[in-house]
Design a protein around this motif. Structure first.
Motif, PDB file in Angstrom:
ATOM      1  N   LEU A  56      -5.817  -7.946  -4.611  1.00 18.15           N
ATOM      2  CA  LEU A  56      -5.571  -8.067  -3.180  1.00 18.15           C
ATOM      3  C   LEU A  56      -4.500  -7.087  -2.728  1.00 18.15           C
ATOM      4  O   LEU A  56      -4.584  -6.512  -1.658  1.00 18.15           O
ATOM      5  CB  LEU A  56      -5.138  -9.506  -2.852  1.00 18.15           C
ATOM      6  CG  LEU A  56      -6.220 -10.581  -2.986  1.00 18.15           C
ATOM      7  CD1 LEU A  56      -5.604 -11.949  -2.811  1.00 18.15           C
ATOM      8  CD2 LEU A  56      -7.333 -10.358  -1.984  1.00 18.15           C
ATOM      9  N   GLN A  57      -3.491  -6.859  -3.547  1.00 15.94           N
ATOM     10  CA  GLN A  57      -2.417  -5.962  -3.159  1.00 15.94           C
ATOM     11  C   GLN A  57      -2.934  -4.538  -3.014  1.00 15.94           C
ATOM     12  O   GLN A  57      -2.616  -3.840  -2.062  1.00 15.94           O
ATOM     13  CB  GLN A  57      -1.300  -6.008  -4.207  1.00 15.94           C
ATOM     14  CG  GLN A  57      -0.076  -5.186  -3.816  1.00 15.94           C
ATOM     15  CD  GLN A  57       1.019  -5.278  -4.851  1.00 15.94           C
ATOM     16  OE1 GLN A  57       0.844  -5.937  -5.870  1.00 15.94           O
ATOM     17  NE2 GLN A  57       2.115  -4.631  -4.609  1.00 15.94           N
ATOM     18  N   SER A  58      -3.748  -4.081  -3.966  1.00 14.19           N
ATOM     19  CA  SER A  58      -4.283  -2.726  -3.889  1.00 14.19           C
ATOM     20  C   SER A  58      -5.259  -2.591  -2.737  1.00 14.19           C
ATOM     21  O   SER A  58      -5.351  -1.531  -2.117  1.00 14.19           O
ATOM     22  CB  SER A  58      -4.963  -2.365  -5.212  1.00 14.19           C
ATOM     23  OG  SER A  58      -6.025  -3.263  -5.474  1.00 14.19           O
ATOM     24  N   ALA A  59      -5.995  -3.666  -2.421  1.00 12.20           N
ATOM     25  CA  ALA A  59      -6.954  -3.593  -1.330  1.00 12.20           C
ATOM     26  C   ALA A  59      -6.258  -3.589   0.024  1.00 12.20           C
ATOM     27  O   ALA A  59      -6.694  -2.897   0.955  1.00 12.20           O
ATOM     28  CB  ALA A  59      -7.918  -4.774  -1.414  1.00 12.20           C
ATOM     29  N   ASP A  60      -5.163  -4.334   0.133  1.00 13.22           N
ATOM     30  CA  ASP A  60      -4.469  -4.432   1.419  1.00 13.22           C
ATOM     31  C   ASP A  60      -3.414  -3.343   1.611  1.00 13.22           C
ATOM     32  O   ASP A  60      -2.793  -3.277   2.665  1.00 13.22           O
ATOM     33  CB  ASP A  60      -3.781  -5.804   1.534  1.00 13.22           C
ATOM     34  CG  ASP A  60      -4.817  -6.916   1.602  1.00 13.22           C
ATOM     35  OD1 ASP A  60      -5.969  -6.618   1.928  1.00 13.22           O
ATOM     36  OD2 ASP A  60      -4.459  -8.068   1.322  1.00 13.22           O
ATOM     37  N   LEU A  61      -3.207  -2.495   0.617  1.00  8.07           N
ATOM     38  CA  LEU A  61      -2.166  -1.475   0.724  1.00  8.07           C
ATOM     39  C   LEU A  61      -2.496  -0.457   1.807  1.00  8.07           C
ATOM     40  O   LEU A  61      -1.608   0.017   2.521  1.00  8.07           O
ATOM     41  CB  LEU A  61      -1.991  -0.774  -0.625  1.00  8.07           C
ATOM     42  CG  LEU A  61      -0.640  -0.113  -0.888  1.00  8.07           C
ATOM     43  CD1 LEU A  61       0.490  -1.110  -0.695  1.00  8.07           C
ATOM     44  CD2 LEU A  61      -0.595   0.459  -2.282  1.00  8.07           C
ATOM     45  N   LYS A  62      -3.770  -0.129   1.958  1.00  9.39           N
ATOM     46  CA  LYS A  62      -4.172   0.834   2.997  1.00  9.39           C
ATOM     47  C   LYS A  62      -3.898   0.259   4.381  1.00  9.39           C
ATOM     48  O   LYS A  62      -3.409   0.961   5.280  1.00  9.39           O
ATOM     49  CB  LYS A  62      -5.650   1.174   2.833  1.00  9.39           C
ATOM     50  CG  LYS A  62      -6.102   2.333   3.690  1.00  9.39           C
ATOM     51  CD  LYS A  62      -7.502   2.769   3.315  1.00  9.39           C
ATOM     52  CE  LYS A  62      -7.913   3.993   4.119  1.00  9.39           C
ATOM     53  NZ  LYS A  62      -9.266   4.487   3.727  1.00  9.39           N
ATOM     54  N   LYS A  63      -4.182  -1.031   4.564  1.00  3.00           N
ATOM     55  CA  LYS A  63      -3.897  -1.670   5.855  1.00  3.00           C
ATOM     56  C   LYS A  63      -2.395  -1.714   6.119  1.00  3.00           C
ATOM     57  O   LYS A  63      -1.946  -1.534   7.255  1.00  3.00           O
ATOM     58  CB  LYS A  63      -4.476  -3.089   5.871  1.00  3.00           C
ATOM     59  CG  LYS A  63      -5.992  -3.134   5.805  1.00  3.00           C
ATOM     60  CD  LYS A  63      -6.488  -4.569   5.832  1.00  3.00           C
ATOM     61  CE  LYS A  63      -8.004  -4.628   5.736  1.00  3.00           C
ATOM     62  NZ  LYS A  63      -8.494  -6.032   5.718  1.00  3.00           N
ATOM     63  N   TYR A  64      -1.639  -1.935   5.058  1.00  2.00           N
ATOM     64  CA  TYR A  64      -0.176  -1.982   5.199  1.00  2.00           C
ATOM     65  C   TYR A  64       0.365  -0.631   5.651  1.00  2.00           C
ATOM     66  O   TYR A  64       1.219  -0.551   6.541  1.00  2.00           O
ATOM     67  CB  TYR A  64       0.445  -2.392   3.866  1.00  2.00           C
ATOM     68  CG  TYR A  64       1.943  -2.245   3.809  1.00  2.00           C
ATOM     69  CD1 TYR A  64       2.785  -3.132   4.472  1.00  2.00           C
ATOM     70  CD2 TYR A  64       2.522  -1.201   3.094  1.00  2.00           C
ATOM     71  CE1 TYR A  64       4.164  -2.995   4.425  1.00  2.00           C
ATOM     72  CE2 TYR A  64       3.888  -1.055   3.031  1.00  2.00           C
ATOM     73  CZ  TYR A  64       4.707  -1.953   3.699  1.00  2.00           C
ATOM     74  OH  TYR A  64       6.064  -1.805   3.644  1.00  2.00           O
ATOM     75  N   VAL A  65      -0.135   0.451   5.061  1.00  2.00           N
ATOM     76  CA  VAL A  65       0.336   1.788   5.432  1.00  2.00           C
ATOM     77  C   VAL A  65      -0.034   2.090   6.876  1.00  2.00           C
ATOM     78  O   VAL A  65       0.773   2.629   7.646  1.00  2.00           O
ATOM     79  CB  VAL A  65      -0.255   2.845   4.477  1.00  2.00           C
ATOM     80  CG1 VAL A  65       0.080   4.257   4.961  1.00  2.00           C
ATOM     81  CG2 VAL A  65       0.266   2.640   3.065  1.00  2.00           C
ATOM     82  N   LYS A  66      -1.244   1.742   7.278  1.00  2.00           N
ATOM     83  CA  LYS A  66      -1.671   2.017   8.656  1.00  2.00           C
ATOM     84  C   LYS A  66      -0.872   1.196   9.659  1.00  2.00           C
ATOM     85  O   LYS A  66      -0.610   1.653  10.774  1.00  2.00           O
ATOM     86  CB  LYS A  66      -3.163   1.727   8.801  1.00  2.00           C
ATOM     87  CG  LYS A  66      -4.033   2.745   8.084  1.00  2.00           C
ATOM     88  CD  LYS A  66      -5.502   2.511   8.357  1.00  2.00           C
ATOM     89  CE  LYS A  66      -6.341   3.608   7.708  1.00  2.00           C
ATOM     90  NZ  LYS A  66      -7.784   3.425   7.968  1.00  2.00           N
TER      91      LYS A  66
END
Length: 207
Positions: free
Chosen positions: A60-70
C-alpha cells in the motif's frame, strides 16, 4: 460334543480378545489425534497471520506514494519555486525541495529502494543538506532519467545544491567550498576507428 464346545470357546475367546484390543487403541488414539490437531491448529495460523500483516502495508505504501507526491506538489514539478536541475554523464535530475522531515523520493519510490541501498550513492544525496545542517528540515522530490544509478545519484546531489541556493543566497559560500556546485563534465570518451576502445589498441605484431 467336545469338539464343538472347544470351537465355541476358542471363538469366544478370540472375540473377547479382539474387542479388548480394539477398545484400547480407541482410547489411546483419540487423545493423540486431538493433541496433534490442537497443536497444529495453534501453531500453523501464527506465521501465516504475521506474514499477511507485514506484506500489505508495504504494498500500500508503494502504491500510494505517487498520490502522496502529487498531493505535496500541486501543479507538478515545474510549478514549484525551490527547484534545481543537476546533470552528470547522461543523467538528468530535477529536484524540488519542500519543508518536511528529510524524506527523499526518487521517481515516486523511496531513495533507499531506488538506489538499491548502496551507501555511497545514498551519501551523495545527504552531503548537500548535511553541509548546511538541513538533514531533517526539507523533503526532497526527484525526477531522474538517463544514465545509470551512479550518475543519477550525483546529478541529484548537484540538483539539491542548486535548489538550496534558491532558499538563500548565503548558502553559496559553504556549498562552493565543498565543491557541491561544480558540474562534473567528465563523460565516457568515444571509441576510435581502428582501436578496440577509446585508446586501447590491438596487440602490435612486427611480422
Amino acid at each position: 460334543m467336545a469338539a464343538p464346545i472347544l470351537a465355541l470357546t476358542s471363538s469366544l475367546s478370540s472375540l473377547s480378545f479382539s474387542s479388548h484390543v480394539a477398545q484400547n487403541p480407541s482410547v489411546v488414539s483419540f487423545p493423540k489425534s486431538r493433541s496433534v490437531s490442537c497443536g497444529t491448529l495453534t501453531r500453523t495460523p501464527r506465521p501465516i497471520i504475521a506474514s499477511a500483516s507485514v506484506a500489505p502495508p508495504e504494498a500500500l505504501q508503494s502504491a500510494d506514494l505517487k498520490k502522496y507526491v502529487k498531493s505535496r506538489l500541486p501543479g507538478g514539478f515545474a510549478a514549484q519555486t525551490i527547484i534545481g536541475t543537476g546533470r552528470r554523464k547522461c543523467a538528468i535530475a530535477r529536484v524540488v525541495l519542500q519543508e518536511g522531515t528529510g524524506k527523499i523520493i526518487i521517481n515516486y519510490r523511496d531513495a533507499k529502494e531506488y538506489l538499491q541501498g548502496n551507501p555511497l550513492w545514498l551519501q551523495y544525496l545527504k552531503v548537500p543538506l548535511g553541509t548546511l545542517g538541513y538533514e531533517s528540515s526539507y523533503d526532497v522530490f526527484v525526477k531522474a532519467h538517463g544514465g545509470g544509478l551512479s550518475g543519477q545519484a550525483q546529478a541529484i546531489s548537484l540538483g539539491i545544491a542548486r535548489a538550496l541556493l534558491k532558499v538563500s543566497e548565503d548558502h553559496r559560500a559553504p556549498l562552493r567550498k565543498e565543491g557541491l556546485l561544480t558540474r562534473d563534465s567528465r563523460v565516457v570518451e568515444r571509441k576510435k576507428a581502428g582501436l578496440k576502445k577509446a585508446r586501447k589498441a590491438p596487440q602490435f605484431s612486427k611480422r
